[in-house]
Design an enzyme around this catalytic site. Structure first.
Site, PDB file in Angstrom:
ATOM      1  N   LYS A 171       0.860  -1.189   0.000  1.00  0.00           N
ATOM      2  CA  LYS A 171       0.000   0.000   0.000  1.00  0.00           C
ATOM      3  C   LYS A 171       0.897   1.239   0.000  1.00  0.00           C
ATOM      4  O   LYS A 171       1.897   1.285   0.727  1.00  0.00           O
ATOM      5  CB  LYS A 171      -0.877  -0.027   1.262  1.00  0.00           C
ATOM      6  CG  LYS A 171      -1.973   1.037   1.313  1.00  0.00           C
ATOM      7  CD  LYS A 171      -2.800   0.855   2.599  1.00  0.00           C
ATOM      8  CE  LYS A 171      -3.967   1.816   2.677  1.00  0.00           C
ATOM      9  NZ  LYS A 171      -4.771   1.612   3.913  1.00  0.00           N
ATOM     10  N   SER A 203      -9.777  -0.754   7.163  1.00  0.00           N
ATOM     11  CA  SER A 203      -9.184  -0.527   5.844  1.00  0.00           C
ATOM     12  C   SER A 203      -8.473  -1.724   5.223  1.00  0.00           C
ATOM     13  O   SER A 203      -8.180  -1.709   4.031  1.00  0.00           O
ATOM     14  CB  SER A 203      -8.216   0.651   5.892  1.00  0.00           C
ATOM     15  OG  SER A 203      -8.950   1.850   5.838  1.00  0.00           O
ATOM     16  N   SER A 242      -9.671   1.448   2.894  1.00  0.00           N
ATOM     17  CA  SER A 242      -8.825   2.207   1.986  1.00  0.00           C
ATOM     18  C   SER A 242      -7.747   1.375   1.300  1.00  0.00           C
ATOM     19  O   SER A 242      -7.183   1.829   0.301  1.00  0.00           O
ATOM     20  CB  SER A 242      -8.151   3.331   2.768  1.00  0.00           C
ATOM     21  OG  SER A 242      -7.275   2.804   3.748  1.00  0.00           O
TER      22      SER A 242
END
Ligand SMILES: [Zn+2]
Lengths: 481, 467, 89
Positions: free
Chosen positions: A77, A176, A152
């Site tokens: 990420k 997330s 996310s």
């Protein structure tokens, strides 16, 4: 070349010389080339990956010591720092930021010969649960590209579920990791707060967030945890897990374990398909010998408001450093006064980040803290007490990861409050610091549903055993991309 | 009644590393922005790594100021935007959720006056702003972050001071105390910085910031009291505000930034867990605490019969007392105290001279012993000391090189006595009738030998000669 | 109820210029209004606490310089300083 193998299978195959890391990585890059236009999981791809893989193959051939990952391609990420590469947080503010150091998880993975195949998409600064708030455009759900992949850590979930890498690291502030894992039908793990070092993870809400793996199997998650967990001198909030081996005894089963079904997470607002999936999951766990009973957590009603109050406060402070003076994008200070300069420079944040920062300026401010921030902190305390109390009687808790099915891109983007409600089942683990996992359970009308399990602090091993047991009860279709 | 309260910021300059990272705590010898790392620059993803020794040193300060010390400490974020703050918040301490600041209430005596301490907090120093350019119009703001993250202890007092003189006495005592504790070198440029709150009867509290030196502190307070009194006498109300000390014009100037625009949004720093300071650690710290200045002084007076004045000078200055502790024995203590307070003080009266001086405890011990055994005279000792401070050579070598050894050869001294007797017939006569005046003749002998004649032997021989 | 002025004031405090005024204020408004639910949580008597560690867990006081010249990788002014805008004191 079968790109669909698990991490454990990959390691075995490379170790035995059945496949080469180089071939696998090259094929993975081709896969990214061919599908990522449609999915937009990646923000940057590591062109050096093949070279690295070749080095690992050499070590395997010559019998040198090779790290546990054997050249396994991992996506990261884009809010974690890899030295000398861009770390953007999917924000225009950090579009050109090159990290001068490695996050602790990156250091650990490098030591174990993992290969970083690329940096993946997220909601800007991890603020969101759809990946639509990325400054570089949304990622798409591989099960149906009209739909959001969750967030996310949307890029992480998409890349793992559509075979653009074997595993990924995401971060979980309020769901997330678990939310996109559920929406993309993979495993997503939020460890006990402090189990994994946050050094090098760009903070959004530092008191509750954790890095967590996204994988296609529960065993792969345990494998990743073995590598990245543990005490870190660079993070004072890490805990000593005494080098726990999360893979050993993962098949211990859940016979005789007591599981609480969180009433507040299966009530109002839940999609019927999600409810029935949850009931099925409970039935399956009971058939394996678990005892499931309803439990109530009073504070869950207030958890989302508390969560957004606390995260906005911390975000407002954590993101204050982005004033564009020491690093950032091209915008000369010439002719500006300090306050007007940074106020202009900070317009480069996206609208959701700005909204949350303004809330983050409001709720802890001198006149308002008593009404909002302090109450939120107290809800957090009381919720933790309630959960601690429940864990005196139960080994695990269960609830759907997300109360609804994946929805269409753009469908909820203009209604921040309705987005709030979607976090109701995930934020409890963050506010209380407890470990939680989303296990893919069923595909309903072409859209995935995940089941969430929670355990007590530092009971990560037990949690993985339960998740593994649940995982073994289902066979899921392959992603249609 | 005038009320003055202080906020004293003191760097823990004797630490090796900064408060939250491993950069150097004493940043002064570095080139611009070369004592920085991702942590103290607040780069994305970095976390504070609290320095154990900083917590201990700050606790020692709290103990020395008779403050309560909490069982656990917590850190908070003070949020505001300023270019010298890399994160745009400062990690500091507060007592919102119980007493979690490194020091609670305490007190210290300044003469007969008790000054109460409100709180002591451990926090990080910001970087430094430098303004470059010829006129105020084209000034450029530049930032050097070498100082950012330096461990800082903030001592907050109650508004117990009644005038500038009391403030000065307090600051001197505090500065000596911190130096004696070995936690800081308050003499280093910028190591100790003080803000003052001043209010007069019937007026609001005014905070004065940016006071550059101890010297200016007294001036700034004095100016502010006069300013407020002048307003008061003209029936103009004194508003609560922050003013800056303008050290060029020597006045306080109202800060234009509106207080109401400042809202620090204090909240818990989640990156640092609460740190338990257990009773055992506290006891260990207390045990390791250096002897306080006042106990030291009392010991000097009672044990060595040193005068209170000399003992005060000796005990309150760490440089001197360290030398004294390293050199004295039961028998030479008084002699050493005298050498330090009469001769050495004049030779090392500035910070630079102290740093350059090569004197050690061994030197002082040798000097005192040599004086006591009559090997050298006091005058020669003074000359030797000058040379030792400059070169650091052994006393024996200095005596040899400069020919400072006492002349204790009877025939040599006798020869000189004969000369003096023939030169000074009048004085000789006087000495015969009044033995007290014989010292004049001893002095003449000393002059001729450049102070090297053994004084005791000279006196004996003179007495014999004169009869 | 939060006023528009309050939101504007906070935006200023947080050093962010807002363009899209109306839409922006409405959304922030709705979000903050949602937090009113906290009023009915009945948590006034709760205490706030945090994870604790012993002092011995803290880092030793050692000077270890960063292994590269960090300033070179930042927005530097003539290779040494960081340049800031004019200050308005
Ligand atoms: Zn540093």
């Amino acid at each position: 070349m079968n790109l669909k193998i698990s991490a454990l299978e990959f390691v075995q195959e490379v170790k035995n010389g059945n496949i080469s890391a180089e071939d696998f990585v090259a094929k993975t890059l081709e896969r990214i080339q061919s599908v990522d236009d449609k999915l937009h999981a990646f923000l940057s791809v590591n062109e050096e990956a093949v070279v690295k893989a070749r080095e690992i193959d050499k070590k395997v051939k010559s019998g040198d010591k090779v790290g546990a990952c054997f050249g396994m391609p991992i996506s990261i990420k884009d809010n974690m720092c890899i030295k000398d590469s861009k770390t953007t947080c999917a924000s225009k503010m950090l579009e050109n930021f090159v990290a001068p150091y490695d996050a602790t998880v990156i250091t650990k993975l490098k030591e174990q010969d993992a290969i970083f195949i690329g940096k993946v998409n997220l909601d800007e600064f991890a603020m969101g649960l759809t990946t639509e708030f990325s400054a570089f455009g949304p990622s798409k759900n591989p099960w149906n590209t009209d739909y959001v992949p969750g967030g996310s850590s949307g890029g992480s979930a998409v890349s793992v579920s559509s075979f653009e890498c074997i595993t990924s690291l995401g971060s979980d502030t309020g769901g997330s990791v678990r939310n996109p894992a559920s929406f993309c039908s993979i495993v997503g793990y939020k460890p006990t707060y402090g189990l994994i070092s946050r050094y090098g993870l760009i903070s959004y809400s530092n008191s509750i967030e954790q890095i967590g793996p996204l994988t296609r199997t529960v065993k792969d998650t345990a494998f990743m945890l073995n590598i990245i967990s543990g005490l870190d001198v660079n993070d004072n909030t890490t805990r000593d897990n005494k080098n726990e081996d999360y893979l050993s005894e993962i098949d211990s089963g859940i016979d005789g374990k007591k599981i609480g079904i969180i009433q507040e997470m299966v009530g109002d607002g839940i999609d019927p398909a999600v409810l029935s999936a949850t009931k099925d999951a409970i039935a399956k766990l009971e058939s394996l010998g678990a005892v499931c009973e309803e439990v109530s957590l009073d504070m869950v009603k207030y958890s989302v408001a508390a969560y957004y109050t606390i995260t906005a406060t911390e975000a407002g402070s954590n993101l204050a450093r982005y004033d564009n003076l020491r690093y950032g994008y091209d915008f000369s200070v010439e002719g500006y006064e300090f306050n007007s300069y940074i106020s202009k420079a900070r317009k480069n944040f996206g609208p959701e980040v700005i909204r949350r920062m303004i809330i983050g300026g409001f709720v802890p401010s001198a006149g308002q803290a008593g009404k909002y921030f302090l109450k939120a902190m107290k809800v957090k305390s009381k919720l933790t007490k309630e959960v601690d109390e429940v864990f005196k009687k139960y080994d695990l808790l269960i609830a759907p990861t997300v109360p609804i099915l994946p929805f269409k891109i753009g469908e909820k983007i203009d209604d921040p409050v309705s987005l709030f409600q979607i976090d109701i089942n995930t934020v409890t683990a963050n506010l209380t610091g407890k470990p939680a996992i989303s296990v893919p359970f069923v595909i309903s009308n072409g859209l995935p549903i995940g089941i969430q399990l929670l355990a007590d602090t530092m009971q990560d091993k037990l949690l993985l055993q339960a998740a593994y047991a649940l995982e073994q009860t289902v066979t899921l279709p392959e992603v249609p991309i | 009644m005038t009320k003055i309260g202080l906020e004293i910021h003191c760097q823990l300059t004797n630490l090796e590393s900064k408060l939250f990272c491993s950069c150097k705590a004493n940043y002064r010898d570095f080139k611009i922005n070369e004592n920085i790392c991702p942590i103290c620059m607040g780069l994305p993803g970095t976390l504070p790594r609290l320095n154990q020794e900083a917590v201990k040193k700050a606790t020692i300060i709290a103990m020395a100021l008779n403050c309560t010390t909490p069982d656990k400490i917590a850190f908070f974020r003070k949020n505001y935007f300023y270019p010298d703050l890399p994160k745009n918040f400062q990690i500091t301490q507060l007592n919102i959720y119980g007493d979690t600041s490194i020091g609670g209430t305490g007190s210290i005596m300044v003469g007969e006056k008790k000054i109460n301490i409100t709180r002591i907090q451990l926090e990080e120093d910001p970087g430094r702003l430098i303004y470059e350019g010829s006129s105020s119009k084209n000034l450029i703001t530049l930032v050097d972050y070498n100082r950012a993250g330096t461990p800082l202890v903030e001592i907050v007092t109650e508004p117990d001071f009644e005038g500038p003189k009391q403030v000065r006495d307090f600051v001197n005592i505090l500065s000596d105390l911190l130096e004696n504790l070995g936690v800081s070198d308050p003499g280093l440029d910028g190591a100790m910085r003080i803000d003052a709150n001043v209010s007069i009867e019937g007026g609001k509290k005014v905070e004065i910031k940016n006071i550059g030196s101890f010297h200016d502190l007294e001036k700034a307070i004095h100016f502010e009291i006069t300013r407020q009194e002048s307003l008061h006498s003209r029936d103009i109300s004194i508003i609560q505000e922050t003013r800056h000390w303008d050290d060029k014009r020597k006045i306080t100037v109202s800060s234009r930034s509106k207080e109401e625009d400042l809202d620090y949004r204090y909240f818990l720093e989640g990156d640092i867990p609460w740190v338990r300071i257990d009773p055992k650690t506290k006891a260990e710290l207390k045990l390791k605490m250096p002897e306080s200045i006042s106990t030291k002084k009392e010991r000097y007076v009672s044990k060595f019969n040193i005068t209170p004045q000399v003992a005060t000078v000796l005990s309150s200055d760490k440089f001197y007392s360290d030398l004294f502790e390293k050199s004295h024995t039961e028998s030479n203590a008084k002699e050493i105290a005298n050498i330090i307070t009469t001769d050495l003080m004049g030779l090392v009266d500035t910070r630079e001279k102290r740093e350059e001086s090569k004197i050690t405890g061994t030197h002082l011990k040798d000097l005192a012993d040599s004086i006591q055994s009559g090997k050298i005279s006091r005058i020669s000792a003074k000359n030797a000391l000058y040379e030792i401070v400059k070169t650091g050579k052994d006393l024996s070598k200095v005596i040899l090189e400069l020919d400072l050894g006492n002349v204790s050869d009877e025939s040599t001294i006798l020869k000189i006595i004969q000369e003096v007797i023939s030169d000074e017939p009048q004085a000789v006569e006087q000495a015969k009738s009044n033995p007290q005046t014989i010292n004049y003749l001893v002095g003449k002998v000393m002059q001729k030998t450049k102070g090297k004649a053994d004084p005791k032997l000279t006196l004996d021989l003179l007495k014999k000669q004169i009869g | 109820m939060v006023t528009e002025e309050e939101i504007e004031h906070v935006a200023k405090l947080m050093r962010i210029e807002i363009d899209d005024h109306k839409e922006f204020v409405d959304k922030v408004h709705a979000m903050i209004d949602y937090f009113d639910v906290l009023d009915s949580a009945g948590v006034e008597s709760e205490e706030i606490s945090m994870h604790e560690i012993p002092i011995s867990d803290l880092r030793d006081d050692k000077f270890i310089p960063f292994n590269e010249k960090l300033i070179d990788t930042l927005n530097n002014y003539k290779g040494t300083y960081i340049r800031a805008p004019k200050m308005s004191t």
